[in-house]
Scaffold this motif. Structure first.
Motif, PDB file in Angstrom:
ATOM      1  N   ARG A 583       0.846  -1.197   0.000  1.00 55.49           N
ATOM      2  CA  ARG A 583       0.000   0.000   0.000  1.00 55.49           C
ATOM      3  C   ARG A 583       0.885   1.252   0.000  1.00 55.49           C
ATOM      4  NH1 ARG A 583      -5.009   0.918   0.370  1.00 55.49           N
ATOM      5  NH2 ARG A 583      -5.530  -1.189   1.051  1.00 55.49           N
ATOM      6  N   ILE A 584       0.699   2.086  -0.985  1.00 48.67           N
ATOM      7  CA  ILE A 584       1.376   3.380  -1.053  1.00 48.67           C
ATOM      8  C   ILE A 584       0.279   4.429  -0.954  1.00 48.67           C
ATOM      9  CG2 ILE A 584       2.802   4.913  -2.462  1.00 48.67           C
ATOM     10  CD1 ILE A 584       4.161   2.454  -3.597  1.00 48.67           C
ATOM     11  N   VAL A 585       0.063   4.933   0.228  1.00 45.31           N
ATOM     12  CA  VAL A 585      -1.108   5.741   0.532  1.00 45.31           C
ATOM     13  C   VAL A 585      -1.145   6.997  -0.325  1.00 45.31           C
ATOM     14  CG1 VAL A 585      -2.347   6.975   2.349  1.00 45.31           C
ATOM     15  CG2 VAL A 585      -1.153   4.845   2.883  1.00 45.31           C
ATOM     16  N   ALA A 586      -2.260   7.137  -1.078  1.00 49.84           N
ATOM     17  CA  ALA A 586      -2.488   8.299  -1.956  1.00 49.84           C
ATOM     18  C   ALA A 586      -1.429   8.431  -3.042  1.00 49.84           C
ATOM     19  CB  ALA A 586      -2.586   9.583  -1.141  1.00 49.84           C
ATOM     20  N   GLY A 587      -0.680   7.365  -3.297  1.00 49.78           N
ATOM     21  CA  GLY A 587       0.361   7.415  -4.314  1.00 49.78           C
ATOM     22  C   GLY A 587       1.607   8.164  -3.889  1.00 49.78           C
ATOM     23  N   VAL A 588       1.725   8.452  -2.584  1.00 50.70           N
ATOM     24  CA  VAL A 588       2.865   9.213  -2.071  1.00 50.70           C
ATOM     25  C   VAL A 588       3.746   8.301  -1.243  1.00 50.70           C
ATOM     26  CG1 VAL A 588       3.572  11.149  -0.612  1.00 50.70           C
ATOM     27  CG2 VAL A 588       1.509  11.334  -2.019  1.00 50.70           C
ATOM     28  N   THR A 589       5.033   8.291  -1.533  1.00 49.67           N
ATOM     29  CA  THR A 589       5.969   7.446  -0.793  1.00 49.67           C
ATOM     30  C   THR A 589       7.201   8.268  -0.405  1.00 49.67           C
ATOM     31  OG1 THR A 589       7.153   5.326  -0.838  1.00 49.67           O
ATOM     32  CG2 THR A 589       7.104   6.605  -2.897  1.00 49.67           C
ATOM     33  N   THR A 590       8.199   7.606   0.144  1.00 51.15           N
ATOM     34  CA  THR A 590       9.440   8.271   0.565  1.00 51.15           C
ATOM     35  C   THR A 590      10.625   7.561  -0.064  1.00 51.15           C
ATOM     36  OG1 THR A 590       9.753   6.857   2.506  1.00 51.15           O
ATOM     37  CG2 THR A 590       8.356   8.827   2.773  1.00 51.15           C
ATOM     38  N   PRO A 591      11.784   8.218  -0.110  1.00 56.12           N
ATOM     39  CA  PRO A 591      12.975   7.545  -0.638  1.00 56.12           C
ATOM     40  C   PRO A 591      13.299   6.269   0.148  1.00 56.12           C
ATOM     41  CG  PRO A 591      13.346   9.907  -0.534  1.00 56.12           C
ATOM     42  CD  PRO A 591      12.048   9.658   0.152  1.00 56.12           C
ATOM     43  N   GLU A 592      13.096   6.299   1.471  1.00 56.90           N
ATOM     44  CA  GLU A 592      13.409   5.123   2.294  1.00 56.90           C
ATOM     45  C   GLU A 592      12.500   3.942   1.922  1.00 56.90           C
ATOM     46  OE1 GLU A 592      14.876   8.746   3.987  1.00 56.90           O
ATOM     47  OE2 GLU A 592      12.818   8.164   3.480  1.00 56.90           O
ATOM     48  N   GLU A 593      11.206   4.230   1.712  1.00 60.20           N
ATOM     49  CA  GLU A 593      10.286   3.156   1.320  1.00 60.20           C
ATOM     50  C   GLU A 593      10.653   2.613  -0.059  1.00 60.20           C
ATOM     51  OE1 GLU A 593       6.290   4.644   3.773  1.00 60.20           O
ATOM     52  OE2 GLU A 593       6.433   4.978   1.602  1.00 60.20           O
ATOM     53  N   LEU A 594      11.009   3.504  -0.978  1.00 59.26           N
ATOM     54  CA  LEU A 594      11.404   3.061  -2.320  1.00 59.26           C
ATOM     55  C   LEU A 594      12.638   2.173  -2.271  1.00 59.26           C
ATOM     56  CD1 LEU A 594      10.841   6.290  -4.467  1.00 59.26           C
ATOM     57  CD2 LEU A 594       9.560   4.159  -4.589  1.00 59.26           C
ATOM     58  N   LEU A 595      13.580   2.522  -1.401  1.00 58.56           N
ATOM     59  CA  LEU A 595      14.778   1.687  -1.264  1.00 58.56           C
ATOM     60  C   LEU A 595      14.431   0.289  -0.773  1.00 58.56           C
ATOM     61  CD1 LEU A 595      17.452   4.145   0.193  1.00 58.56           C
ATOM     62  CD2 LEU A 595      17.614   2.861  -1.956  1.00 58.56           C
ATOM     63  N   ARG A 596      13.543   0.210   0.247  1.00 54.79           N
ATOM     64  CA  ARG A 596      13.163  -1.104   0.774  1.00 54.79           C
ATOM     65  C   ARG A 596      12.469  -1.944  -0.307  1.00 54.79           C
ATOM     66  NH1 ARG A 596      11.246   1.780   5.350  1.00 54.79           N
ATOM     67  NH2 ARG A 596       9.076   1.108   4.962  1.00 54.79           N
ATOM     68  N   ILE A 597      11.614  -1.299  -1.090  1.00 57.66           N
ATOM     69  CA  ILE A 597      10.921  -2.019  -2.170  1.00 57.66           C
ATOM     70  C   ILE A 597      11.933  -2.504  -3.207  1.00 57.66           C
ATOM     71  CG2 ILE A 597       9.284  -1.771  -4.075  1.00 57.66           C
ATOM     72  CD1 ILE A 597       7.745   0.223  -2.311  1.00 57.66           C
ATOM     73  N   ALA A 598      12.881  -1.633  -3.579  1.00 55.12           N
ATOM     74  CA  ALA A 598      13.882  -2.003  -4.585  1.00 55.12           C
ATOM     75  C   ALA A 598      14.764  -3.139  -4.086  1.00 55.12           C
ATOM     76  CB  ALA A 598      14.722  -0.788  -4.947  1.00 55.12           C
ATOM     77  N   GLU A 599      15.212  -3.042  -2.832  1.00 58.08           N
ATOM     78  CA  GLU A 599      16.068  -4.094  -2.274  1.00 58.08           C
ATOM     79  C   GLU A 599      15.326  -5.424  -2.198  1.00 58.08           C
ATOM     80  OE1 GLU A 599      17.145  -2.287   1.375  1.00 58.08           O
ATOM     81  OE2 GLU A 599      18.779  -1.080   0.508  1.00 58.08           O
ATOM     82  N   ALA A 600      14.031  -5.375  -1.844  1.00 63.28           N
ATOM     83  CA  ALA A 600      13.248  -6.607  -1.796  1.00 63.28           C
ATOM     84  C   ALA A 600      13.070  -7.197  -3.193  1.00 63.28           C
ATOM     85  CB  ALA A 600      11.882  -6.336  -1.164  1.00 63.28           C
ATOM     86  N   ALA A 601      12.888  -6.340  -4.200  1.00 65.75           N
ATOM     87  CA  ALA A 601      12.722  -6.821  -5.566  1.00 65.75           C
ATOM     88  C   ALA A 601      13.977  -7.540  -6.042  1.00 65.75           C
ATOM     89  CB  ALA A 601      12.396  -5.657  -6.493  1.00 65.75           C
ATOM     90  N   VAL A 602      15.136  -7.004  -5.671  1.00 69.72           N
ATOM     91  CA  VAL A 602      16.405  -7.647  -6.038  1.00 69.72           C
ATOM     92  C   VAL A 602      16.595  -8.947  -5.256  1.00 69.72           C
ATOM     93  CG1 VAL A 602      18.908  -7.419  -5.999  1.00 69.72           C
ATOM     94  CG2 VAL A 602      17.487  -5.473  -6.710  1.00 69.72           C
ATOM     95  N   LYS A 603      16.383  -8.888  -3.937  1.00 64.42           N
ATOM     96  CA  LYS A 603      16.634 -10.047  -3.063  1.00 64.42           C
ATOM     97  C   LYS A 603      15.764 -11.241  -3.450  1.00 64.42           C
ATOM     98  CE  LYS A 603      16.524 -11.393   1.843  1.00 64.42           C
ATOM     99  NZ  LYS A 603      16.300 -10.885   3.224  1.00 64.42           N
ATOM    100  N   TYR A 604      14.487 -10.988  -3.769  1.00 64.69           N
ATOM    101  CA  TYR A 604      13.574 -12.099  -4.037  1.00 64.69           C
ATOM    102  C   TYR A 604      13.338 -12.302  -5.534  1.00 64.69           C
ATOM    103  CZ  TYR A 604      12.918 -11.798   0.960  1.00 64.69           C
ATOM    104  OH  TYR A 604      13.146 -11.787   2.312  1.00 64.69           O
TER     105      TYR A 604
END
Length: 832
Positions: A583-604
């Motif tokens: 869930r990305i509330v209202a389409g607004v996120t943060t650099p820290e959240e984007l990093l976690r998503i990117a790292e998870a995409a690579v890891k898995y």
């Protein structure tokens, strides 16, 4: 012996003629009918729904073949009448061969055995009209279609399967309805209109421009002032159109829908007087005193009509005369007005579009960004003409004032915008019993009162089942609700209309009552007590959704009652892997959240990372055994992209950065999403909040859309759609604050949760209930239930737990121990 009445034509006019005669005196005639199509009678107004596949062909039938048998009517189907021998008083018809088109001027050769002759005492000609076909070279090529019958819809839909681009010749009502139907077949659609504007018969120039812009926003290409010289084929199929100015348009399919022409051949060959239509006097008699005519084939006082309301008036007059109910009845012509939807955009048009009289009052309101245009022409203190586009809330009172030539209130603004004190300009309950309420099916107030008082109908749907009122365009449902309310004090809901789930033979209100009274909190418990042992996936998943709505805190979750998507909180893909959408509330996120998503995409080892239409990020190709770990690593709540629930709120940047912003869209979108996240519903719910009427967040076509307007106010729209069905949402209300947005949105969602059918989207629910009825219930609290709706929604909100973060470890860890391929494939097939 009874007189024999022969009716030529089994369309809406011919069949309605017979209905009205039977209603007045069922023993007046021996009735014989001829119909060129091989069916009973159906509602041509709804053909666009058949083409766009929102209704099955059998759903638009008014009278099945059994009806004719039950009423002792001899119906010759698939027979086209050729002529009337007025000396011998016989009607001659020819059995159509397979492939013959009923409305064409010519018919194929057939043997004498295929001829049918019937003697008559009196005849009614109701042959209707055929599509007008412009003189265009190549209009008879394969891939060029007309749009007039159920068979036409079937042929177009079948041909469209192998096409990418389609074109419609004609930018009037029928052309735009055809275009709407074609767009649902995933085609790029263009409309070609020879006139300077769309819908030249109903709209003035300014309204047409606003409509054209709305059509463009929906993906429809519009070409006006364009004349076609020829249609060109390649390899035996349509390939392109060539315009007279030398332009070329590539197309795989062409639908001609450029108006209609009265079918008069029978009258001409029978020696009757014919001009544009069959000439009739005020008693609907032709030049032969024993032959009458009604409908689109008629010319009366120099006018032909293509709308149903004048036809119903003609039919009623003639039925009164033939049955002796009122031998002196006369038809003096009709004032024409129409209420309709053009590709989901509401439109009301009546009387004249323009005026050159200097003494006429002309009131105009325009809001192009919202697609709203209102125009009123007043002459001698009465409505002379009106156009309502995009906002037709007051169309009913305007139509009544126009048709009945009633004097107008001094404050003309009340006519276009309603009275400030909330009083109604018009209440259907105040009309006489003879007043027509449903124009599509010609149902008067008296018919509705009879259904309420004698048949105990207490819902709009029940009235429709009994009388057909409200089953055409649906614009009369608010008036029907007013009549019900005036008689029984409360409007009911769809009693007995359907079973909520196949395995339990109860409609929704009955099912809910039994579940509550017996305290059933699990799917197995409901099936044991109320069902018949049937445990198909549709029944179990539908029950699971309903139970979670009814018992948000104490629902007993049974994993086999859910599809695999709901069990593992991710979407299964065709290769057995899963899609994860945080869930990305209202389409607004943060650099820290984007990093976690990117790292998870690579890891898995995500196979694809995609931005969705709901302003979120989708990680595709995740293995089932990795799901619990990827949720932990991402550290965000579930976006519920896998279940029938509230999904997302799309937003623009509002006043934060946009120089056009009128309202704080980001802040409000966050409040809406955080309040309703994960709330179960009969189907998925998508929302949007946009900071101005420029509508960057597409709020007008969401299940719930909120739009900022001048003065710090917000408009709330409900029932929008922009998928296979395209529909602009209806305006529910305008409010002053974020708190009011949450309140009225919550009321609507809870009412939808309680009363919608399983898998019924909000656009279908809103159309079925009617926006006027919903406004009365949710805004005016006409049923006194709004406090209860708010309480139930709060219970659902309080019971929400994020399935990705509710515990250190999954509640059912064994289900993530690796994919069982057979199980996965079977359940993926069940889940469509």
């Amino acid at each position: 012996m009874k007189k024999r009445l022969v009716v030529i034509g089994n369309g809406m006019a011919g069949a309605r003629m017979v209905e009205e005669i039977l209603k007045r005196d069922c023993g007046a005639y021996e009735i014989v009918m001829f119909g060129a199509e091989p069916y009973g009678n159906y509602n041509r107004i709804l053909l666009s729904n058949v083409l766009n596949q929102t209704q099955a062909p059998d759903a638009i039938f008014l009278n099945t073949l059994d009806w004719y048998v039950e009423n002792n009517i001899t119906l010759h189907t698939g027979v086209k009448v050729t002529h009337i021998d007025r000396n011998e008083k016989k009607v001659y018809g020819l059995k159509l061969a397979e492939g013959d088109v009923p409305y064409t001027t010519g018919i194929s050769d057939a043997s004498g055995a295929d001829f049918i002759s019937v003697s008559y005492d009196e005849v009614i000609i109701a042959t209707g009209a055929r599509p007008f076909v412009p003189r265009i070279r190549g209009s008879d090529f394969p891939g060029v279609f007309l749009f007039r019958t159920i068979d036409d819809c079937d042929l177009i839909a079948d041909y469209a399967k192998n096409c990418r681009k389609a074109s419609v010749i004609g930018g009037g009502l029928l052309g735009l309805e055809a275009a709407r139907g074609l767009m649902t077949h995933d085609l790029e659609v263009s409309v070609i209109e020879a006139a300077d504007q769309l819908m030249p018969s109903q709209l003035d120039t300014e309204a047409a421009k606003i409509l054209e812009r709305a059509m463009g926003a929906m993906g429809l290409r519009v070409l006006t002032k364009t004349l076609i010289s020829q249609i060109v084929q390649k390899n035996g199929k349509v390939a392109r159109m060539v315009f007279r100015d030398g332009g070329v348009l590539e197309t795989d399919l062409v639908v001609i829908s450029a108006g209609i022409v009265p079918i008069t051949e029978v009258a001409q060959k029978s020696g009757l007087k014919v001009n544009r239509g069959i000439l009739c006097d005020d008693r609907m008699r032709t030049s032969d005193p024993d032959i009458y005519a009604v409908g689109e084939c008629v010319e009366h006082r120099g006018v032909t009509y293509g709308l149903v309301d004048p036809i119903w008036q003609q039919v009623n007059v003639l039925a009164d005369i033939l049955t002796g109910v009122n031998p002196d009845a006369v038809y003096l012509g009709s004032k024409t007005g129409t209420k309709l939807k053009v590709m989901g955009v509401d439109l009301t048009s009546m009387g004249e579009k323009e005026t050159e009289e200097t003494d006429d009052e002309i009131l105009v309101y325009r809001d192009p960004n919202r697609g709203v245009y209102k125009k009123l022409i007043v002459r001698d203190d009465k409505i002379h003409g009106a156009i309502l586009l995009g906002d037709t809330e007051l169309s009913d009172p305007l139509m009544r004032l126009f048709m009945n030539e009633k004097p107008l209130p001094e404050n003309r603004g009340e006519i276009l915008f309603g009275a400030v004190d909330g009083t109604r300009l018009f209440d259907a309950a105040d009309l006489p019993d003879t007043a027509q309420i449903c124009n599509c099916n010609g149902i008067c107030k008296g018919d509705i009162l009879t259904a309420i008082e004698e048949k105990k109908c207490s819902s709009v749907a029940a009235i429709g089942t009994e009388t057909k009122a409200g089953q055409g365009c649906g614009s009369c449902r608010g008036s029907i609700a007013q009549i019900i309310s005036s008689v029984v004090g409360e409007v009911g809901y769809d009693a007995g209309e359907h079973y909520y789930v196949p395995g339990v033979p109860l409609e929704k209100s009955q099912l809910v009552r039994e579940i509550r009274s017996q305290g059933l909190k699990s799917v197995s418990g409901v099936l044991e007590k109320l069902g018949e042992g049937k445990e198909d996936p549709t029944t179990k998943t539908g029950l699971a959704s309903l139970l979670k709505t009814l018992w948000p805190k104490v629902y007993e979750d049974e994993r086999d009652a859910r599809f695999i998507n709901d069990r593992v909180h991710a979407n299964i893909q065709k290769d057995g892997t899963f899609s994860v959408v945080p869930r990305i509330v209202a389409g607004v996120t943060t650099p820290e959240e984007l990093l976690r998503i990117a790292e998870a995409a690579v890891k898995y080892k995500a196979k694809m990372v995609k931005f969705t239409g709901g302003q979120r990020i989708d990680l595709l190709g995740i293995k089932k055994e990795d799901l619990p770990d990827i949720w932990k690593d991402i550290g965000l709540p579930s976006g519920h992209a896998y279940t029938k629930a509230f999904r997302t709120v799309k937003s623009c940047v509002g006043t934060d950065f946009c120089r056009f912003g009128l309202g704080d869209a980001i802040s409000l979108a966050k409040q809406v999403e955080l309040r309703f996240q994960g709330v179960e519903a009969p189907h998925k719910v998508k929302m949007a909040v946009t900071g101005c009427p420029r509508n960057c967040a597409e709020a007008y076509v969401k299940d719930v859309g909120v739009v900022a307007i001048e003065g710090g106010r917000w408009e709330i729209y409900i029932g929008g759609a922009a998928g296979s069905t395209i529909r602009k949402g209806d305006l529910l209300c305008t409010v002053e604050s974020h708190e009011e947005v949450l309140k009225y949105t919550g009321r609507f969602l809870e009412y939808y949760r309680q009363h919608a059918k399983y898998l019924e989207r909000t656009y279908g629910f809103v159309e079925r209930m009617g926006i006027d009825l919903l406004k009365g219930i949710l805004i005016e609290d006409s049923l006194g239930i709004c406090a209860g709706l708010e309480e139930k929604m709060q219970e659902a909100v309080d019971a929400y737990k994020d399935p990705w973060q509710e515990a250190e470890d999954p509640v059912y860890p064994f289900q993530f121990e690796g994919p069982q391929l057979i199980e996965v494939l079977q359940e993926a097939e069940n889940n469509g």
